[in-house]
Design a protein around this motif. Structure first.
Motif, mmCIF file in Angstrom:
data_model
loop_
_atom_site.group_PDB
_atom_site.id
_atom_site.type_symbol
_atom_site.label_atom_id
_atom_site.label_comp_id
_atom_site.label_asym_id
_atom_site.label_seq_id
_atom_site.Cartn_x
_atom_site.Cartn_y
_atom_site.Cartn_z
ATOM 1 N N ALA A 26 0.818 -1.214 0.000
ATOM 2 C CA ALA A 26 0.000 0.000 0.000
ATOM 3 C C ALA A 26 0.852 1.264 0.000
ATOM 4 C CB ALA A 26 -0.933 0.010 1.209
ATOM 5 N N ALA A 27 2.150 1.132 0.275
ATOM 6 C CA ALA A 27 3.010 2.306 0.360
ATOM 7 C C ALA A 27 3.164 2.985 -0.998
ATOM 8 C CB ALA A 27 4.384 1.912 0.911
ATOM 9 N N GLY A 28 3.296 2.202 -2.056
ATOM 10 C CA GLY A 28 3.444 2.765 -3.394
ATOM 11 C C GLY A 28 2.235 3.583 -3.822
ATOM 12 N N PRO A 29 1.008 3.025 -3.710
ATOM 13 C CA PRO A 29 -0.172 3.817 -4.052
ATOM 14 C C PRO A 29 -0.317 5.081 -3.191
ATOM 15 C CG PRO A 29 -0.728 1.503 -3.955
ATOM 16 C CD PRO A 29 0.677 1.619 -3.463
ATOM 17 N N ALA A 30 0.026 4.982 -1.911
ATOM 18 C CA ALA A 30 -0.064 6.159 -1.045
ATOM 19 C C ALA A 30 0.884 7.249 -1.514
ATOM 20 C CB ALA A 30 0.240 5.766 0.403
ATOM 21 N N LEU A 284 -6.344 -1.073 2.290
ATOM 22 C CA LEU A 284 -5.824 0.296 2.345
ATOM 23 C C LEU A 284 -5.303 0.716 0.977
ATOM 24 C CD1 LEU A 284 -5.077 2.843 3.890
ATOM 25 C CD2 LEU A 284 -2.924 1.750 4.555
ATOM 26 N N GLY A 285 -4.603 -0.188 0.309
ATOM 27 C CA GLY A 285 -4.123 0.100 -1.032
ATOM 28 C C GLY A 285 -5.268 0.334 -1.996
ATOM 29 N N THR A 286 -6.352 -0.455 -1.858
ATOM 30 C CA THR A 286 -7.522 -0.273 -2.716
ATOM 31 C C THR A 286 -8.139 1.104 -2.521
ATOM 32 O OG1 THR A 286 -8.029 -2.637 -2.795
ATOM 33 C CG2 THR A 286 -9.847 -1.118 -3.204
ATOM 34 N N MET A 287 -8.221 1.544 -1.267
ATOM 35 C CA MET A 287 -8.742 2.884 -1.002
ATOM 36 C C MET A 287 -7.880 3.935 -1.700
ATOM 37 S SD MET A 287 -9.184 4.881 2.648
ATOM 38 C CE MET A 287 -10.332 3.680 3.305
ATOM 39 N N MET A 288 -6.566 3.767 -1.615
ATOM 40 C CA MET A 288 -5.662 4.695 -2.298
ATOM 41 C C MET A 288 -5.861 4.629 -3.811
ATOM 42 S SD MET A 288 -3.922 6.145 0.152
ATOM 43 C CE MET A 288 -5.404 5.976 1.156
ATOM 44 N N GLY A 289 -6.054 3.411 -4.332
ATOM 45 C CA GLY A 289 -6.242 3.251 -5.772
ATOM 46 C C GLY A 289 -7.493 3.951 -6.271
ATOM 47 N N ALA A 290 -8.599 3.822 -5.528
ATOM 48 C CA ALA A 290 -9.838 4.501 -5.922
ATOM 49 C C ALA A 290 -9.666 6.015 -5.902
ATOM 50 C CB ALA A 290 -10.976 4.078 -4.993
ATOM 51 N N LEU A 291 -8.944 6.508 -4.905
ATOM 52 C CA LEU A 291 -8.715 7.955 -4.812
ATOM 53 C C LEU A 291 -7.764 8.438 -5.910
ATOM 54 C CD1 LEU A 291 -8.432 8.391 -0.936
ATOM 55 C CD2 LEU A 291 -10.318 9.099 -2.416
ATOM 56 N N ILE A 292 -6.782 7.607 -6.274
ATOM 57 C CA ILE A 292 -5.856 7.984 -7.343
ATOM 58 C C ILE A 292 -6.613 8.234 -8.648
ATOM 59 C CG2 ILE A 292 -4.041 7.096 -8.865
ATOM 60 C CD1 ILE A 292 -2.809 5.752 -6.414
ATOM 61 N N LEU A 317 -1.505 3.747 -16.330
ATOM 62 C CA LEU A 317 -1.216 3.466 -14.921
ATOM 63 C C LEU A 317 -1.527 2.021 -14.566
ATOM 64 C CD1 LEU A 317 -2.435 6.641 -12.972
ATOM 65 C CD2 LEU A 317 -0.101 5.749 -13.121
ATOM 66 N N VAL A 318 -2.632 1.505 -15.088
ATOM 67 C CA VAL A 318 -3.007 0.113 -14.811
ATOM 68 C C VAL A 318 -1.944 -0.842 -15.351
ATOM 69 C CG1 VAL A 318 -4.675 -1.708 -15.337
ATOM 70 C CG2 VAL A 318 -5.475 0.577 -14.730
ATOM 71 N N ILE A 319 -1.512 -0.623 -16.598
ATOM 72 C CA ILE A 319 -0.484 -1.488 -17.186
ATOM 73 C C ILE A 319 0.801 -1.420 -16.370
ATOM 74 C CG2 ILE A 319 0.966 -1.846 -19.218
ATOM 75 C CD1 ILE A 319 -1.375 -0.831 -20.913
ATOM 76 N N ALA A 320 1.178 -0.215 -15.949
ATOM 77 C CA ALA A 320 2.388 -0.051 -15.147
ATOM 78 C C ALA A 320 2.254 -0.782 -13.811
ATOM 79 C CB ALA A 320 2.669 1.433 -14.917
ATOM 80 N N ALA A 321 1.061 -0.695 -13.189
ATOM 81 C CA ALA A 321 0.857 -1.345 -11.895
ATOM 82 C C ALA A 321 0.953 -2.863 -12.016
ATOM 83 C CB ALA A 321 -0.500 -0.949 -11.321
ATOM 84 N N VAL A 322 0.370 -3.418 -13.068
ATOM 85 C CA VAL A 322 0.444 -4.869 -13.272
ATOM 86 C C VAL A 322 1.881 -5.292 -13.562
ATOM 87 C CG1 VAL A 322 -0.319 -6.779 -14.720
ATOM 88 C CG2 VAL A 322 -1.939 -5.006 -14.053
ATOM 89 N N ALA A 323 2.615 -4.485 -14.328
ATOM 90 C CA ALA A 323 4.016 -4.794 -14.621
ATOM 91 C C ALA A 323 4.847 -4.806 -13.343
ATOM 92 C CB ALA A 323 4.578 -3.775 -15.611
ATOM 93 N N VAL A 324 4.610 -3.827 -12.472
ATOM 94 C CA VAL A 324 5.333 -3.780 -11.196
ATOM 95 C C VAL A 324 5.008 -4.997 -10.354
ATOM 96 C CG1 VAL A 324 5.509 -2.537 -9.004
ATOM 97 C CG2 VAL A 324 5.567 -1.278 -11.159
ATOM 98 N N ASP A 325 3.727 -5.392 -10.342
ATOM 99 C CA ASP A 325 3.332 -6.572 -9.570
ATOM 100 C C ASP A 325 4.009 -7.828 -10.116
ATOM 101 O OD1 ASP A 325 1.628 -8.201 -7.763
ATOM 102 O OD2 ASP A 325 0.709 -8.840 -9.642
ATOM 103 N N ARG A 326 4.108 -7.926 -11.429
ATOM 104 C CA ARG A 326 4.744 -9.094 -12.052
ATOM 105 C C ARG A 326 6.218 -9.173 -11.653
ATOM 106 N NH1 ARG A 326 2.338 -13.515 -14.519
ATOM 107 N NH2 ARG A 326 3.834 -14.501 -15.922
ATOM 108 N N ILE A 327 6.886 -8.031 -11.688
ATOM 109 C CA ILE A 327 8.313 -7.985 -11.299
ATOM 110 C C ILE A 327 8.466 -8.345 -9.822
ATOM 111 C CG2 ILE A 327 10.284 -6.454 -11.000
ATOM 112 C CD1 ILE A 327 9.249 -4.897 -13.452
ATOM 113 N N ALA A 328 7.523 -7.839 -8.996
ATOM 114 C CA ALA A 328 7.591 -8.117 -7.560
ATOM 115 C C ALA A 328 7.441 -9.607 -7.285
ATOM 116 C CB ALA A 328 6.501 -7.334 -6.834
ATOM 117 N N ARG A 329 6.535 -10.281 -7.993
ATOM 118 C CA ARG A 329 6.341 -11.723 -7.786
ATOM 119 C C ARG A 329 7.582 -12.497 -8.205
ATOM 120 N NH1 ARG A 329 1.210 -13.446 -6.655
ATOM 121 N NH2 ARG A 329 1.720 -15.518 -7.409
#
Length: 332
Positions: A26-30, A284-292, A317-329
């Motif tokens: 959640a830190a990244g979205p915040a 918490l991250g979802t709340m940040m995502g909706a506000l973003i 932004l969505v594509i970037a977020a999924v790419a970051v998640d893929r790298i994180a996994r």
């Protein structure tokens, strides 16, 4: 339940930035939300005005609630393409029942019970028939979209103001000057309840475990099927509350409303750092995502940017977020 611990770090070695964001998704979205607000506050004259901030939160309310239920489902490595259609159906039933003389409280209960029942059916098809969540909810999305128009008879159903169905739209002023609606308060309470359930209860641990590896969860003694059905049922209740919030914002049940609500809720979840592959994320991250999403649209609108370019920015932004998640996994 068997857990896999992270490899130990060398003594005295500082935690890297990448490792920190892996541990706290959640830190990244915040951070992104804060940066966006800083940029738009410097670029526009009224972005940080209390009325504008309250309006942005109000605009994010329904999609943010849909995203809360979507988060639970995505945490189990599933997805729900029918959530917005179920929410619209619930709002139409509430409005028509109330217009037909049904007491407002009873109409509200029935409206919330409908997406709950749909959630139980979807969860049962996923667990008992072993159908992929994408296919099941895609089918329900198609049926419910048609059903919404059939129930409404092709036209919107107005709701008389002042009753329980529009109560969440009631506005009060916090500290004498901050406009806040009851719908905002209810949304915050739901987020807190779901956060507590996910982080402080055995059910929450089971949800994460099933999303991380359903087979490993089963071998560790978790009732995978029961957990999945409960997740879809809880999400259904949340979608019903979203219908109540929609009527509070605009006292008019429209069968054509929130046609992209399912995709918008998924966007909020993904931008909030929840993995589409399950097992990782937070409300918490979802709340940040909706506000973003709302901050981006509001800020770009005040700058005079065409709505089509706003959609392009959100999609990037969505594509970037999924790419970051893929790298994180992969790093995990």
């Amino acid at each position: 339940m068997t857990t896999v611990s992270a490899p130990p770090r060398a003594s005295g070695k500082r935690e890297g930035i990448g490792e920190f964001f892996l541990r706290a998704p959640a830190a990244g979205p915040a951070l992104a939300l804060v940066l966006a607000m800083v940029v738009f506050s410097l670029s526009t004259s009224r972005f940080l005005e209390l009325d504008n901030l309250s309006l942005m939160v109000d605009q994010a309310l329904v999609v943010g609630t849909l995203a809360l239920g979507q988060t639970l489902i995505i945490l189990t490595a599933g997805i729900d393409l029918s959530n917005a259609s179920a929410m619209v159906l619930a709002s139409l039933l509430m409005a028509k029942l109330f217009a037909g003389g049904t007491p407002g409280i009873l109409a509200l209960v029935i409206g919330i019970a409908v997406p709950l029942g749909l959630g139980l059916v979807i969860g049962s098809l996923v667990t008992r028939v072993k159908l992929p969540p994408f296919i099941v909810t895609l089918g329900f999305f198609t049926m419910l979209t048609a059903g919404d128009k059939l129930v409404a008879g092709g036209q919107a159903v107005p709701v008389a103001p002042g009753g329980p169905l529009t109560w969440l739209g009631t506005q009060r002023y916090l500290f004498g000057g901050i406009p806040v609606t009851y719908g905002m308060t209810v949304a915050l309470l739901m987020y807190l309840v779901v956060w507590y359930a996910l982080t402080r209860t055995a059910w929450g641990k089971h949800v994460y475990a099933v999303g991380d590896s359903a087979e490993a969860a089963r071998l560790s003694g978790i009732k995978v099927g029961r957990t999945l059905v409960s997740v879809y049922a809880v999400a259904g209740v949340i979608f019903g509350v979203a219908a109540w919030q929609a009527l509070g914002r605009i006292p008019n049940a429209d069968p054509n409303a929130f046609q992209l609500g399912n995709l918008q809720s998924i966007t909020a979840v993904v931008l909030g750092g929840t993995s589409l592959f399950g097992g990782r994320g937070s409300v918490l991250g979802t709340m940040m995502g909706a506000l973003i999403v709302t901050v981006l649209q509001s800020g770009l609108s005040q700058l005079g940017v065409d709505s089509l370019y706003q959609d392009l920015a959100t999609g990037a932004l969505v594509i970037a977020a999924v790419a970051v998640d893929r790298i994180a996994r992969r790093q995990r």
